[in-house]
Design an enzyme around this catalytic site. Structure first.
Site, PDB file in Angstrom:
ATOM      1  N   GLY A   8       0.839  -1.210   0.000  1.00 22.95           N
ATOM      2  CA  GLY A   8       0.000   0.000   0.000  1.00 22.95           C
ATOM      3  C   GLY A   8       0.868   1.253   0.000  1.00 22.95           C
ATOM      4  O   GLY A   8       0.491   2.289   0.556  1.00 22.95           O
ATOM      5  N   GLY A  11      -0.233   5.067  -1.269  1.00 27.73           N
ATOM      6  CA  GLY A  11      -1.284   5.832  -0.601  1.00 27.73           C
ATOM      7  C   GLY A  11      -0.749   7.006   0.201  1.00 27.73           C
ATOM      8  O   GLY A  11       0.448   7.333   0.145  1.00 27.73           O
ATOM      9  N   GLN A  12      -1.653   7.622   0.972  1.00 26.19           N
ATOM     10  CA  GLN A  12      -1.291   8.835   1.722  1.00 26.19           C
ATOM     11  C   GLN A  12      -0.139   8.562   2.694  1.00 26.19           C
ATOM     12  O   GLN A  12       0.833   9.306   2.750  1.00 26.19           O
ATOM     13  CB  GLN A  12      -2.505   9.373   2.497  1.00 26.19           C
ATOM     14  CG  GLN A  12      -2.231  10.721   3.136  1.00 26.19           C
ATOM     15  CD  GLN A  12      -3.235  11.111   4.214  1.00 26.19           C
ATOM     16  OE1 GLN A  12      -4.131  10.337   4.575  1.00 26.19           O
ATOM     17  NE2 GLN A  12      -3.101  12.310   4.736  1.00 26.19           N
ATOM     18  N   ASP A  34       2.203  -1.892  -4.348  1.00 26.41           N
ATOM     19  CA  ASP A  34       0.811  -1.415  -4.357  1.00 26.41           C
ATOM     20  C   ASP A  34       0.171  -1.976  -5.619  1.00 26.41           C
ATOM     21  O   ASP A  34       0.864  -2.553  -6.463  1.00 26.41           O
ATOM     22  CB  ASP A  34       0.782   0.135  -4.379  1.00 26.41           C
ATOM     23  CG  ASP A  34      -0.532   0.720  -3.850  1.00 26.41           C
ATOM     24  OD1 ASP A  34      -1.571   0.515  -4.510  1.00 26.41           O
ATOM     25  OD2 ASP A  34      -0.526   1.372  -2.789  1.00 26.41           O
ATOM     26  N   ILE A  35      -1.151  -1.802  -5.757  1.00 22.50           N
ATOM     27  CA  ILE A  35      -1.792  -2.171  -7.020  1.00 22.50           C
ATOM     28  C   ILE A  35      -1.780  -0.990  -7.993  1.00 22.50           C
ATOM     29  O   ILE A  35      -2.134  -1.138  -9.148  1.00 22.50           O
ATOM     30  CB  ILE A  35      -3.249  -2.667  -6.835  1.00 22.50           C
ATOM     31  CG1 ILE A  35      -4.036  -1.712  -5.930  1.00 22.50           C
ATOM     32  CG2 ILE A  35      -3.288  -4.085  -6.308  1.00 22.50           C
ATOM     33  CD1 ILE A  35      -5.526  -2.028  -5.854  1.00 22.50           C
ATOM     34  N   ASP A  52      -0.888  -7.240  -5.300  1.00 21.20           N
ATOM     35  CA  ASP A  52      -2.268  -7.209  -4.782  1.00 21.20           C
ATOM     36  C   ASP A  52      -2.285  -8.002  -3.476  1.00 21.20           C
ATOM     37  O   ASP A  52      -1.999  -9.201  -3.470  1.00 21.20           O
ATOM     38  CB  ASP A  52      -3.207  -7.850  -5.813  1.00 21.20           C
ATOM     39  CG  ASP A  52      -4.665  -7.759  -5.385  1.00 21.20           C
ATOM     40  OD1 ASP A  52      -4.941  -7.496  -4.192  1.00 21.20           O
ATOM     41  OD2 ASP A  52      -5.539  -7.973  -6.245  1.00 21.20           O
ATOM     42  N   TYR A 142     -15.750   0.081   7.889  1.00 23.38           N
ATOM     43  CA  TYR A 142     -14.308   0.280   8.142  1.00 23.38           C
ATOM     44  C   TYR A 142     -13.968   0.007   9.607  1.00 23.38           C
ATOM     45  O   TYR A 142     -13.024  -0.725   9.918  1.00 23.38           O
ATOM     46  CB  TYR A 142     -13.976   1.723   7.760  1.00 23.38           C
ATOM     47  CG  TYR A 142     -12.565   2.170   8.016  1.00 23.38           C
ATOM     48  CD1 TYR A 142     -11.505   1.696   7.244  1.00 23.38           C
ATOM     49  CD2 TYR A 142     -12.290   3.125   8.998  1.00 23.38           C
ATOM     50  CE1 TYR A 142     -10.215   2.151   7.460  1.00 23.38           C
ATOM     51  CE2 TYR A 142     -11.008   3.588   9.210  1.00 23.38           C
ATOM     52  CZ  TYR A 142      -9.967   3.097   8.441  1.00 23.38           C
ATOM     53  OH  TYR A 142      -8.689   3.551   8.653  1.00 23.38           O
ATOM     54  N   LYS A 146     -11.576  -2.852  11.281  1.00 25.55           N
ATOM     55  CA  LYS A 146     -10.387  -2.517  12.087  1.00 25.55           C
ATOM     56  C   LYS A 146     -10.452  -3.193  13.468  1.00 25.55           C
ATOM     57  O   LYS A 146      -9.443  -3.680  13.968  1.00 25.55           O
ATOM     58  CB  LYS A 146     -10.254  -0.999  12.246  1.00 25.55           C
ATOM     59  CG  LYS A 146      -9.810  -0.277  10.971  1.00 25.55           C
ATOM     60  CD  LYS A 146      -8.418  -0.687  10.539  1.00 25.55           C
ATOM     61  CE  LYS A 146      -7.932   0.098   9.330  1.00 25.55           C
ATOM     62  NZ  LYS A 146      -6.653  -0.379   8.785  1.00 25.55           N
TER      63      LYS A 146
HETATM   64  P1  NAD Z   1      -4.802   5.264   1.160  1.00 26.88           P
HETATM   65  O1  NAD Z   1      -6.162   4.936   0.660  1.00 26.88           O
HETATM   66  O2  NAD Z   1      -4.231   6.595   0.842  1.00 26.88           O
HETATM   67  O3  NAD Z   1      -3.759   4.171   0.671  1.00 26.88           O
HETATM   68  C1  NAD Z   1      -4.066   2.804   0.649  1.00 26.88           C
HETATM   69  C2  NAD Z   1      -3.288   2.170  -0.494  1.00 26.88           C
HETATM   70  O4  NAD Z   1      -3.649   0.798  -0.538  1.00 26.88           O
HETATM   71  C3  NAD Z   1      -3.623   2.778  -1.858  1.00 26.88           C
HETATM   72  O5  NAD Z   1      -2.447   3.221  -2.499  1.00 26.88           O
HETATM   73  C4  NAD Z   1      -4.262   1.631  -2.618  1.00 26.88           C
HETATM   74  O6  NAD Z   1      -3.941   1.599  -4.005  1.00 26.88           O
HETATM   75  C5  NAD Z   1      -3.679   0.429  -1.893  1.00 26.88           C
HETATM   76  N1  NAD Z   1      -4.492  -0.768  -2.071  1.00 26.88           N
HETATM   77  C6  NAD Z   1      -5.839  -0.871  -2.083  1.00 26.88           C
HETATM   78  N2  NAD Z   1      -6.205  -2.134  -2.318  1.00 26.88           N
HETATM   79  C7  NAD Z   1      -5.052  -2.837  -2.450  1.00 26.88           C
HETATM   80  C8  NAD Z   1      -4.776  -4.195  -2.703  1.00 26.88           C
HETATM   81  N3  NAD Z   1      -5.755  -5.095  -2.899  1.00 26.88           N
HETATM   82  N4  NAD Z   1      -3.489  -4.586  -2.745  1.00 26.88           N
HETATM   83  C9  NAD Z   1      -2.481  -3.696  -2.561  1.00 26.88           C
HETATM   84  N5  NAD Z   1      -2.695  -2.383  -2.350  1.00 26.88           N
HETATM   85  C10 NAD Z   1      -3.969  -1.972  -2.279  1.00 26.88           C
HETATM   86  O7  NAD Z   1      -4.811   5.025   2.732  1.00 26.88           O
HETATM   87  P2  NAD Z   1      -3.816   5.616   3.828  1.00 26.88           P
HETATM   88  O8  NAD Z   1      -4.435   6.842   4.350  1.00 26.88           O
HETATM   89  O9  NAD Z   1      -2.442   5.657   3.307  1.00 26.88           O
HETATM   90  O10 NAD Z   1      -3.991   4.513   4.961  1.00 26.88           O
HETATM   91  C11 NAD Z   1      -3.069   3.454   5.114  1.00 26.88           C
HETATM   92  C12 NAD Z   1      -3.510   2.615   6.289  1.00 26.88           C
HETATM   93  O11 NAD Z   1      -3.593   3.438   7.462  1.00 26.88           O
HETATM   94  C13 NAD Z   1      -4.880   1.968   6.138  1.00 26.88           C
HETATM   95  O12 NAD Z   1      -4.884   0.720   6.778  1.00 26.88           O
HETATM   96  C14 NAD Z   1      -5.793   2.915   6.885  1.00 26.88           C
HETATM   97  O13 NAD Z   1      -6.934   2.267   7.355  1.00 26.88           O
HETATM   98  C15 NAD Z   1      -4.904   3.342   8.021  1.00 26.88           C
HETATM   99  N6  NAD Z   1      -5.316   4.620   8.608  1.00 26.88           N
HETATM  100  C16 NAD Z   1      -5.203   5.775   7.893  1.00 26.88           C
HETATM  101  C17 NAD Z   1      -5.610   6.973   8.483  1.00 26.88           C
HETATM  102  C18 NAD Z   1      -5.501   8.282   7.741  1.00 26.88           C
HETATM  103  O14 NAD Z   1      -5.959   9.314   8.256  1.00 26.88           O
HETATM  104  N7  NAD Z   1      -4.888   8.326   6.558  1.00 26.88           N
HETATM  105  C19 NAD Z   1      -6.112   6.980   9.780  1.00 26.88           C
HETATM  106  C20 NAD Z   1      -6.252   5.770  10.455  1.00 26.88           C
HETATM  107  C21 NAD Z   1      -5.816   4.593   9.866  1.00 26.88           C
HETATM  108  N1  SER Z   2      -8.669   8.894   8.583  1.00 31.62           N
HETATM  109  C1  SER Z   2      -9.366   7.652   8.581  1.00 31.62           C
HETATM  110  C2  SER Z   2     -10.708   7.787   7.951  1.00 31.62           C
HETATM  111  O1  SER Z   2     -11.256   8.857   8.037  1.00 31.62           O
HETATM  112  C3  SER Z   2      -9.530   7.167   9.998  1.00 31.62           C
HETATM  113  O2  SER Z   2      -9.126   5.877  10.060  1.00 31.62           O
HETATM  114  O3  SER Z   2     -11.189   6.841   7.413  1.00 31.62           O
END
Ligand code: NAD
Ligand code: SER
Length: 315
Positions: A8, A11-12, A34-35, A52, A142, A146
């Site tokens: 992943g 992502g962010q 990542d995908i 994936d 979600y 979790k």
């Molecule tokens: P994001 O959506 O920006 O990134 C997730 C990445 O996962 C994406 O690049 C997507 O292409 C990839 N992905 C989706 N399906 C996939 C698959 N089948 N195989 C491989 N890659 C795949 O999310 P994020 O904000 O970077 O969050 C990362 C983790 O942190 C997640 O588990 C999220 O629940 C957790 N999280 C994020 C936040 C936040 O505020 N950003 C807060 C709490 C928890």
């Molecule tokens: N920032 C995340 C969301 O809003 C919290 O896990 O989904």
């Protein structure tokens, strides 16, 4: 020899985490996957694999090829997007985690990081200064995934000895990559609209306080937890992690300190109900006591950096 796989990584969080892991442990020792294609910075600073997380044999193959010792598993569907595709989101959030945990167990990997979220809490959880151990009744796809994930992480640690470590991230605020479809995304979007239009329409109400954190703090917490000696990691479900707590009107006021003509209005959508079910602030005393967690950024510092960095993107 440490060899890390980030799942992943486009992502962010993955975008910033991959770069920081490569800076600390060497570009050749951190494989991004990542995908979807990653940012230029991730692509050009080391190896990237299309992977994936639903395909276990693909994970095994990447782990074998690169002799991976640790996985940071970030792939998931976030809260807002998960409500639009419940079954698919459940599959990605849960099957993905099982695949990573099973690979870790079978190949005896040294450590796994998997993020949980403030979304594990629900409408009857005490919302102010939410403690580590309390009522957990999430009512979102979600949040349910979790909470189940936390239980499975602890199970794999206790039954199979998988050294899995986890944080309940608050909403994360960053300028490198886009936010991924969550309920806290307004606190990222607002900076882009402020720089471009001097105004923002918020999808949450003015007084909706939520726990938030600047990305640099989240990355430091993540690597801090992963580098802590195993005996200091006493919680094997997931640690509460606190940073800043604010509502949209307070964030707008912090932006106005630097941009006096900035305006905000409010058109709450389906994400309001999600936000209303989550904590307003978090008690992270266990993370501070067990492995020395300390947040660095407050609202003012985060706001100034976000405005400066987002402005650079439009020059
Ligand atoms: P994001 O959506 O920006 O990134 C997730 C990445 O996962 C994406 O690049 C997507 O292409 C990839 N992905 C989706 N399906 C996939 C698959 N089948 N195989 C491989 N890659 C795949 O999310 P994020 O904000 O970077 O969050 C990362 C983790 O942190 C997640 O588990 C999220 O629940 C957790 N999280 C994020 C936040 C936040 O505020 N950003 C807060 C709490 C928890
Ligand atoms: N920032 C995340 C969301 O809003 C919290 O896990 O989904």
């Amino acid at each position: 020899m440490k060899k890390i796989l980030v799942v992943g990584a486009s992502g962010q969080i993955g975008t910033d985490l991959t770069v920081e892991l490569r800076r600390r442990f060497g570009e050749e020792n951190v494989i991004a996957s990542d995908i979807k294609e990653p940012s230029k910075q991730v692509l050009e600073s080391g190896v990237f694999e299309i992977l994936d997380v639903l395909n276990k044999s693909q994970i095994e193959s990447v782990v074998d090829t690169h002799q991976i010792t640790e996985i940071y598993h970030l792939a998931a569907i976030l809260s807002g997007n998960a409500e639009k595709a419940p079954k698919r989101s459940w599959d990605i959030n849960m099957e993905g985690l099982f695949n990573v945990l099973d690979v870790a167990k079978e190949k005896k990997l040294s450590k796994i990081f998997w993020p949980s979220s403030i979304a594990v809490f629900g409408p009857t959880t005490p919302s102010q200064f939410t403690p580590q151990d309390t009522i957990m009744d999430p009512n979102t796809v979600y949040g349910i995934s979790k909470l189940a994930g936390e239980r499975w992480c602890e199970y794999y640690y206790q039954k199979f000895g998988v050294d899995v470590r986890s944080l309940r991230y608050p909403g994360l605020i960053s300028y490198t990559a886009e936010a991924g479809g969550g309920t806290t995304d307004y606190a990222v979007d607002i900076f882009y609209k402020a720089i471009q239009d001097r105004k923002y329409t918020c999808f949450l109400k003015a007084e909706t306080a939520l726990p938030m954190m600047f990305m640099e703090d989240a990355i430091n917490a993540t690597i801090g937890l992963m580098e802590a000696p195993a005996e200091k990691v006493k919680i094997r479900s997931s640690y509460n992690l606190g940073g800043i707590s604010f509502d949209p009107q307070t964030l707008a006021n912090a932006i106005r300190v630097h941009m006096a003509d900035f305006t905000i209005d409010y058109e709450p959508d389906f994400r309001q109900a999600i936000a209303d079910s989550w904590p307003k602030s978090i008690d992270d005393v266990r993370a501070r006591e067990d492995w020395g967690w300390e947040a660095k950024y407050d609202l003012e510092a985060m706001t100034k950096i976000m405005l400066d960095e987002v402005a650079k993107k439009f020059k």
